[in-house]
Enzyme design. Sequence first.
Site, PDB file in Angstrom:
ATOM      1  N   TRP A 108       0.752  -1.692  -0.032  1.00 13.87           N
ATOM      2  CA  TRP A 108      -0.041  -0.184   0.115  1.00 13.87           C
ATOM      3  C   TRP A 108       1.039   1.460  -0.440  1.00 13.87           C
ATOM      4  CZ3 TRP A 108       2.026   2.487   3.909  1.00 13.87           C
ATOM      5  CH2 TRP A 108       2.476   1.289   5.036  1.00 13.87           C
ATOM      6  N   LYS A 113      -2.261  -8.519  -7.141  1.00 12.73           N
ATOM      7  CA  LYS A 113      -2.620  -8.460  -6.244  1.00 12.73           C
ATOM      8  C   LYS A 113      -2.647  -7.036  -5.382  1.00 12.73           C
ATOM      9  CE  LYS A 113      -2.623  -9.726  -1.964  1.00 12.73           C
ATOM     10  NZ  LYS A 113      -3.055  -8.288  -0.983  1.00 12.73           N
ATOM     11  N   PRO A 114      -2.927  -6.030  -5.283  1.00 15.22           N
ATOM     12  CA  PRO A 114      -2.841  -4.411  -4.311  1.00 15.22           C
ATOM     13  C   PRO A 114      -2.932  -5.237  -3.168  1.00 15.22           C
ATOM     14  CG  PRO A 114      -4.022  -4.144  -6.487  1.00 15.22           C
ATOM     15  CD  PRO A 114      -4.506  -5.571  -6.348  1.00 15.22           C
ATOM     16  N   ASP A 115      -2.656  -4.156  -2.388  1.00 13.10           N
ATOM     17  CA  ASP A 115      -3.278  -4.458  -1.374  1.00 13.10           C
ATOM     18  C   ASP A 115      -4.438  -3.586  -1.320  1.00 13.10           C
ATOM     19  OD1 ASP A 115      -4.344  -2.655   1.538  1.00 13.10           O
ATOM     20  OD2 ASP A 115      -2.349  -3.714   1.942  1.00 13.10           O
ATOM     21  N   SER A 118       6.380  -6.953   3.632  1.00  7.17           N
ATOM     22  CA  SER A 118       7.298  -6.885   4.960  1.00  7.17           C
ATOM     23  C   SER A 118       8.521  -8.637   5.117  1.00  7.17           C
ATOM     24  CB  SER A 118       6.696  -7.295   6.410  1.00  7.17           C
ATOM     25  OG  SER A 118       5.862  -8.900   5.858  1.00  7.17           O
ATOM     26  N   GLU A 138      10.733  -8.157  -2.616  1.00  7.10           N
ATOM     27  CA  GLU A 138      12.318  -6.596  -1.976  1.00  7.10           C
ATOM     28  C   GLU A 138      11.309  -6.696  -0.917  1.00  7.10           C
ATOM     29  OE1 GLU A 138      11.513  -3.277  -1.377  1.00  7.10           O
ATOM     30  OE2 GLU A 138      11.929  -2.485  -2.752  1.00  7.10           O
ATOM     31  N   CYS A 190      10.686   1.786   1.931  1.00  7.80           N
ATOM     32  CA  CYS A 190      11.314   0.251   1.945  1.00  7.80           C
ATOM     33  C   CYS A 190      12.582   1.144   2.020  1.00  7.80           C
ATOM     34  CB  CYS A 190      11.326  -0.538   1.305  1.00  7.80           C
ATOM     35  SG  CYS A 190      10.008  -0.693   1.221  1.00  7.80           S
ATOM     36  N   GLU A 243      12.097  -2.221  11.560  1.00 12.71           N
ATOM     37  CA  GLU A 243      11.765  -1.136  10.682  1.00 12.71           C
ATOM     38  C   GLU A 243      10.464  -0.581  11.381  1.00 12.71           C
ATOM     39  OE1 GLU A 243      11.600  -1.068   6.346  1.00 12.71           O
ATOM     40  OE2 GLU A 243       9.989  -2.716   7.280  1.00 12.71           O
TER      41      GLU A 243
END
Length: 517
Positions: A157, A181-183, A233, A254, A288, A386
């Site tokens: 997202w 598949k997007p968030d 993640s 990634e 990220c 993170e």
Amino acid sequence: MTLPASVTPELLAKLTGMVVSTSGRSYPLTEVYTGEKVLDLPQSSPEDVETAYAGARKAQAVWASWPLKQRIDVMKRFHELLLRDGLIIADLMQVETGKARRMAFEETCDVLMVTSHYIKAAPRILKEKKHGGVVPLVSTSTEVRVPKGVIGLISPWNFPFATSLSDAMPALIAGNGVVLKPDNKSTLNVAYGVGLLYEAGMPQGLVQIVCGEGPDIGSTIVENADFVMFTGSTATGRVIGAQAGQNLIGCTLELGGKNPLIVLDDANLDEVIPGTIMAAFLNTGQACMHIERIYVSEQRKDEFTQRFVEAAQAIGVDAKYDFSPDMGSLVSVPQRERIESHVDDAVAKGATVLTGGKARPDLGPAFYEPTVLTDITPDMILAKTETFGPVTSIYTYKTVDEAVALANDTDYGLNASVWGKDLKAAEAVGRRIEAGNININDGLAASYASKKSTSGGFKTSGVGSRHGDAGMLKYTDVQNVAVLKKQVLSNPPDTDWTKQVDQTVKGLRFMRKFGIR
């Protein structure tokens, strides 16, 4: 709730209609600035995912049969359509993610840059390569790049449009289909981009959109894919990587980062301060590659800290659909609560808040101030984990060797930044840091925006890479077509193997001596 004028009920209905869904279930998609529901986003079942793959495979057979030039022509039209509608996509991104408009517009530019790069580079990258064969003169061997089939692409997202369309672009140009598949929180802007691909002439069904939570449909996406591209993640990346390995398919992961920035003694603070502000707080820190750890020498700490804190306090934070705010909202209340928990834990264990450290409910339910901390100790959550928000910490070092050791003291290795006037010395320091992206006198954009070069992570920050030649070749299989013009490899039944061995050794020595093979 007042949405941008471009976000009409008709547009919303069109975009939600692009989701493959027969489950009857939905997700309440909200406007981040207010927390009010915009619509019920259809959710896909595992069976819907399988239907999406079947549709994509049917369209991919047609698409792969097109000459490369014809596929590139589609992407040239897509590029122009994206230039036309970039601000509408920015509207949708702001509604869904709450990011500042400046960042939303820049995100569309990433897709433009990637598309333009591969339009130019694909003919060279995918060109067949003919080599000499096993026997000089009478044999050849040709590398042929074949699309893998249908790519399972799972995007996050925080940069939904870029990680969906930019990662899909080389796969599509190479001849693949995509199940995307997007968030759930950021599907509409992605669907708009896919709609532009169809408007540009892409075969119907080539890119299929499915929606749902990872535990519900993620496994089915990987199970049916010929290759998986995932951004998210590290914990989820491990799960996807394990399943991809079981299925003997490739994947690019990634993942997260806890990215360091080192300020060398000769650095020009007039450049360092705005550059570090951008690197720490862009996209409300939800990147990220953003900087969460800043290392400054003891001699320059006081000056740097004072100027950096003043600059952080000057960041304009607001909920507006125009270009005035520097920073927008976090993506959701749960994300704000995560940030708060990291900061509260640090403060409880002795950290000092130099600025920020508070939510801003007066602006919206998910807003959080730009926050700068110091006095961080290893037992604090944000020391190693993170945080993924508008939070960064300042540390000191005595020697450059110590700074490098501190920068490398992490399980992550995605991005790093080094600032100094002596470019050769700064680069030498950067090369010692264990990270896939090293930026000298920049926070992160210099490396990530270099689309000709690959971008990936070390250690637990990922597997594989995007951009560059590798960013397209990973979506292909290589076929070795060997041609023997005259049969010289078979030996007759009455072969004298003593002479054969002697002749073979002499022949191999001769070819090596004269560089024939």
